[in-house]
Design an enzyme around this catalytic site. Sequence first.
Site, PDB file in Angstrom:
ATOM      1  N   HIS A   1       0.830  -1.208   0.000  1.00 46.40           N
ATOM      2  CA  HIS A   1       0.000   0.000   0.000  1.00 46.40           C
ATOM      3  C   HIS A   1       0.865   1.259   0.000  1.00 46.40           C
ATOM      4  O   HIS A   1       0.565   2.228  -0.694  1.00 46.40           O
ATOM      5  CB  HIS A   1      -0.951   0.006   1.199  1.00 46.40           C
ATOM      6  CG  HIS A   1      -2.251  -0.669   0.906  1.00 46.40           C
ATOM      7  ND1 HIS A   1      -2.373  -2.039   0.875  1.00 46.40           N
ATOM      8  CD2 HIS A   1      -3.468  -0.176   0.573  1.00 46.40           C
ATOM      9  CE1 HIS A   1      -3.619  -2.350   0.560  1.00 46.40           C
ATOM     10  NE2 HIS A   1      -4.307  -1.235   0.370  1.00 46.40           N
TER      11      HIS A   1
ATOM     12  N   LYS B   1     -10.214  -7.664   7.547  1.00 47.01           N
ATOM     13  CA  LYS B   1     -10.896  -7.954   8.814  1.00 47.01           C
ATOM     14  C   LYS B   1     -10.894  -6.714   9.693  1.00 47.01           C
ATOM     15  O   LYS B   1      -9.967  -5.917   9.670  1.00 47.01           O
ATOM     16  CB  LYS B   1     -10.249  -9.139   9.534  1.00 47.01           C
ATOM     17  CG  LYS B   1      -8.843  -8.880  10.031  1.00 47.01           C
ATOM     18  CD  LYS B   1      -8.404  -9.967  10.995  1.00 47.01           C
ATOM     19  CE  LYS B   1      -6.899  -9.992  11.196  1.00 47.01           C
ATOM     20  NZ  LYS B   1      -6.468  -9.726  12.560  1.00 47.01           N
TER      21      LYS B   1
END
Lengths: 279, 174
Positions: free
Chosen positions: B36, B101
């Site tokens: 990222h 999650k």
Amino acid sequence: MRKIPAVMITDTVAELCARANIILRQDVLVLLRSARKKEKNGLAAAALDAVLENARAAAAERTPLCQDTGLPYVFLEIGQGVLITGLRLDAAVNNGVKRGYAYASCRESVVSHPLSRSGSSYAPAVIHTDIVPGSRVRVTVFPKGFGSENKTALKMFRPTESVDEIVNYVVTCAAEAGADACPPYIIGCGIGGGADTACLLAKKSLLRDVRRRSPDRLLHKMEKEILRKVNRLNIGPMGLGGRCTALAVNIEASPTHIAGLPVAVNISCHALRSASAVI
Amino acid sequence: MRKLITPLTKEKIAGLKAGEQVLLSGIIYTARDQAHKLIAAALSKGRKPPVELSSCVIYYCGPSGTPEGKVIGSCGPTTSSRMDAFAPLLLEAGVSAMIGKGGRSEEVVRAIKRRKAVYFTTYAGCGALLARTVRKAEVVAYPHLGPEAVYRLEVEDFPLVVAIDSSGRKLKGF
């Protein structure tokens, strides 16, 4: 003096690393099955079914239960009557970690420098040694996932603080972990000693059978009270709601200073993994 | 249970509601912390990202080692909130769905709503089970990141739950 060659430590650590990462602890499995029976929320029940099926899949296919095969912790209780010969103890342990982790196709999750983030590998492990009476060595491997480790908390309470305040603090820690750390949780808690003692006790408490409550009456009562309150948070498995946010609360305590009351919380995800052997 | 196939177009996503269970088939890309950081750096410098982000499904995952004879090792989701700082930028660049999650920041929820995207959660800590849904896996970017490299995964009936839908509605706890 009983002589134990360091290579025996290596072999044992390697075997325990593979076992801990692949086979879910029996005590955890028992509580998961019982939670599944009680769960009425459809999404939560499906999530618990997935957790149970995952344990079967990992064992059948010799695959780690979770891709986060953890920061490996190795606890050694070394009998006073033992002499370890050959390789340096830390090298013997780390050789075992590398071999066991490679055998089990684990993930290289350890970076050698915390800031440059360079060189990911299986080791080094965090090694804790205790000198104990006797002529044996007890080896415990505990791969600690970092989704849950990131939720660790420490608070230095005033010594006059009430038990209720401590209970509420632990409940708040679980609430703040929310769905991030893979609920249903096993909540480890260390009370007393210095700040470092409390943190280590919280981690070690997770090694105790999760079906057994503390033999100390007050701690026993706190464990039950915290569990009851956490399971009313409605976070549930994976954060999908329901009555099972935690499976158990394990508290360990230690003598401390008259001026202080350290409380540490170390949460484990549902995939609480550890394995032990005695040499 | 709804079955979906990639690419996840705006039309397919618009029909999804928070709390709904989905089985996803097709192509998804793994990316976690370091990937990222690199993708965000490329985008902010106006450089081309290493994978086409338009209608892309990003899976916050760093798989464990691939056992011999297997397609992939254990491959469950990692904590999404660590990617919150980068997610709005990736959504602006065309990412249509994220899988991970745990909860997201308000800023990410707003970006999901603005871009009509979706955030799914899947069975966390169930990497061995999820590996069974992966048909093909290959590293397509940043191989030097090891487990944090970008993998292209071909999945079949990958189980998901809609945690935040395109209208910004979310399951409690996300």
